[in-house]
Structures are given as structure tokens and as C-alpha cells.
Design an enzyme around this catalytic site. Structure first.
Site, short mmCIF file in Angstrom:
data_model
loop_
_atom_site.label_atom_id
_atom_site.label_comp_id
_atom_site.label_asym_id
_atom_site.label_seq_id
_atom_site.Cartn_x
_atom_site.Cartn_y
_atom_site.Cartn_z
N HIS A 1 1.29 4.28 -3.12
CA HIS A 1 1.34 5.75 -3.04
C HIS A 1 2.61 6.17 -3.94
CE1 HIS A 1 -2.05 6.51 -0.26
NE2 HIS A 1 -1.53 5.73 0.78
N GLU B 1 -6.50 6.35 -1.28
CA GLU B 1 -6.13 5.14 -0.35
C GLU B 1 -6.66 3.74 -1.07
OE1 GLU B 1 -4.69 5.12 3.03
OE2 GLU B 1 -3.96 6.74 1.88
N HIS C 1 0.89 -1.22 -0.08
CA HIS C 1 -0.11 0.04 0.22
C HIS C 1 1.05 1.20 0.00
CE1 HIS C 1 -3.42 2.62 1.20
NE2 HIS C 1 -2.46 3.38 1.99
N GLU C 2 2.10 1.27 0.80
CA GLU C 2 2.77 2.50 0.97
C GLU C 2 3.43 2.71 -0.38
OE1 GLU C 2 2.32 4.11 3.42
OE2 GLU C 2 1.60 2.72 4.86
#
Length: 260
Positions: A142, A201, A138-139
Site C-alpha cells: 500500500h 487491495e 500487503h501493507e
């Protein structure tokens, strides 16, 4: 699960936005570019060099103010998972750094330029490398999606728009011009910036699941991690979805279930 603005708030917001205003005031206001990772166009007017400078300053401040964990096993585990997912991202020229901060907080964050921080509390809660990979993917998602540049560009546009509105309204509203401009700014924040942040997100979740599959991590761990986060929530209270920068846990789990 992370907050895209986490710790970057250590910087003086006015100083940051002031620098951005000076740096891009004369940039085209319709500066859209294609992002290969997301397959969509992005509005970005923040120069990469300026974003890198702000990120480096924030990262240095975080490492000065938050102690790093001395748990060698935790550090090795995070670096191993991070390196595998970073390699799967295909991003070139990124100076990745993965740091475990010695805090019981269950959180993680990423800064532009590949600086990823995990708190020890998150690593202790994760059931294994698969769930660590769910957060790490997920990070890194981004970074792939350039969300930081996009968010700051949106905030800059809101600030410039409110200033222009205050100037335009001053002739008709007099002393009420500032209040009217502030109301306009609030409307833009809740109507545009925050919903877009929630979309970021979910987009990072999607990219992260793809990275897990490419790195031989079972994407199902993304679902089990968020189910665990929901179950472990101390109060169960969440902010109203339309006032939050993040989707609700239920919305996120439903999206992940569809992906997996």
C-alpha cells in the site's frame, strides 16, 4: 485483509477533508503522476506534507487509545519480518515503525509514512513468519503504491464535484438540489471510489507477493493465509462485493493463486 481506512477514521472526517480542500483547491484537477512500483499513472492532488501530518496525528491517537503488546517475542518477530520486507521495497526516506497492539482482533493496517500496526490476534493466528510476511508485504505494498494519497485525492474530487453539482443544480431544482447532489455523490462512491479501492487491495497483494519473493519468504504463504482466513470466518457472511472496499475472499484467493 486490512482495511486501508482502519483507524484513520479516528480523525474527524470533516476536519480532514476540510484541510484537504483548503490545501489542494487550486491544484490542477488532472494531476497524474507515474508510480514506478505499480507501473501506472495515479491521480494525486494531496500534498505529501499534509498527508504526513494527518498520518502522524492518526498514529499518535492510535497508540494513545490502543494498548501495545508486552510480548517481546511477538514484537521481535514482527520487526524482523517488517524490516526484511521494507528493505526489499527499496523505498527511501521512510521512517518504518512496526507495532503489535494488544487486541484479539485479527487485523492489521498501515498509515502513510511507514507506520504498520498488527493486532496480537492476527499474530497468534498466523502459522509462522511466512504468513506474517504475507500480511506485512500487503501493507508495505500500500505504501509503495501510494494508495492513501490516491484514495484521499479521489474522495476530495468527489466532494468538490458534488458541491459544484449542487450549485449548478440549484437554479433548476431549487430545494431538491441537495438531494440530487447526494444521489450523485452516492453514485460516484459506489461506481468509482469503492471499485478503485478493491483494485488497490489486489494491487497491494501483488506487490506483497513480489516482496516476499525478494525477501526469501515463500509466496505460497500468502495463499495459505487467505485460505485460513476464509476457513476461520465466524459467520462466513460477506458484504455484497459491489458495496465493499475489499474484494471477496474468493476473488482474492483466485488472484493470489494465479500470482503464486
Amino acid at each position: 485483509m486490512d482495511n486501508p481506512d482502519f483507524r484513520i477514521e479516528l480523525l474527524d472526517r470533516r476536519r480532514m477533508l476540510g484541510a484537504l480542500t483548503a490545501g489542494v483547491a487550486f491544484a490542477p484537477l488532472l494531476a497524474c503522476s507515474d508510480n514506478a512500483a505499480t507501473g501506472r499513472k495515479q491521480f494525486v492532488v494531496v500534498p505529501d506534507a499534509l498527508l504526513a501530518q494527518l498520518s502522524a496525528q492518526s498514529w499518535a491517537e492510535i497508540k494513545r487509545s490502543v494498548p501495545q503488546s508486552e510480548d517481546s517475542g511477538a514484537k521481535a518477530r514482527l520487526t524482523r519480518v517488517g524490516a526484511a520486507l521494507a528493505d526489499a521495497s527499496g523505498l527511501q526516506g521512510v521512517d518504518w515503525e512496526f507495532v503489535v497492539f494488544d487486541s484479539p482482533e485479527v487485523n492489521a493496517f498501515v498509515l502513510p509514512g511507514g507506520k504498520v500496526g498488527f493486532f496480537k490476534g492476527l499474530l497468534d493466528m498466523a502459522g509462522g513468519e511466512g504468513e506474517i510476511a504475507a500480511v506485512m508485504g500487503h501493507e508495505i505494498g500500500h505504501v509503495m503504491a501510494r494508495h492513501a494519497a490516491e484514495r484521499l485525492s479521489q474522495q476530495l474530487l468527489v466532494q468538490l464535484g458534488v458541491q459544484a453539482a449542487a450549485l449548478a443544480l440549484s437554479e433548476n431544482l431549487g430545494d431538491m438540489a441537495d438531494e440530487a447532489a447526494a444521489a450523485l455523490g452516492a453514485g460516484l462512491i459506489y461506481g468509482v471510489v469503492l471499485p478503485y479501492s478493491r483494485a488497490h487491495e489486489l494491487e497491494a497483494d501483488k506487490l506483497g507477493v513480489g516482496l516476499m519473493a525478494k525477501s526469501a519468504f515463500d509466496p505460497k504463504h500468502a495463499l495459505t493465509f487467505w485460505q485460513k482466513m476464509t476457513a476461520n470466518s465466524e459467520s462466513g457472511a460477506q458484504p455484497l462485493a459491489w458495496m465493499s472496499t475489499h474484494p471477496t475472499n474468493e476473488e482474492r484467493i483466485a488472484a493470489l493463486r494465479a500470482l503464486v
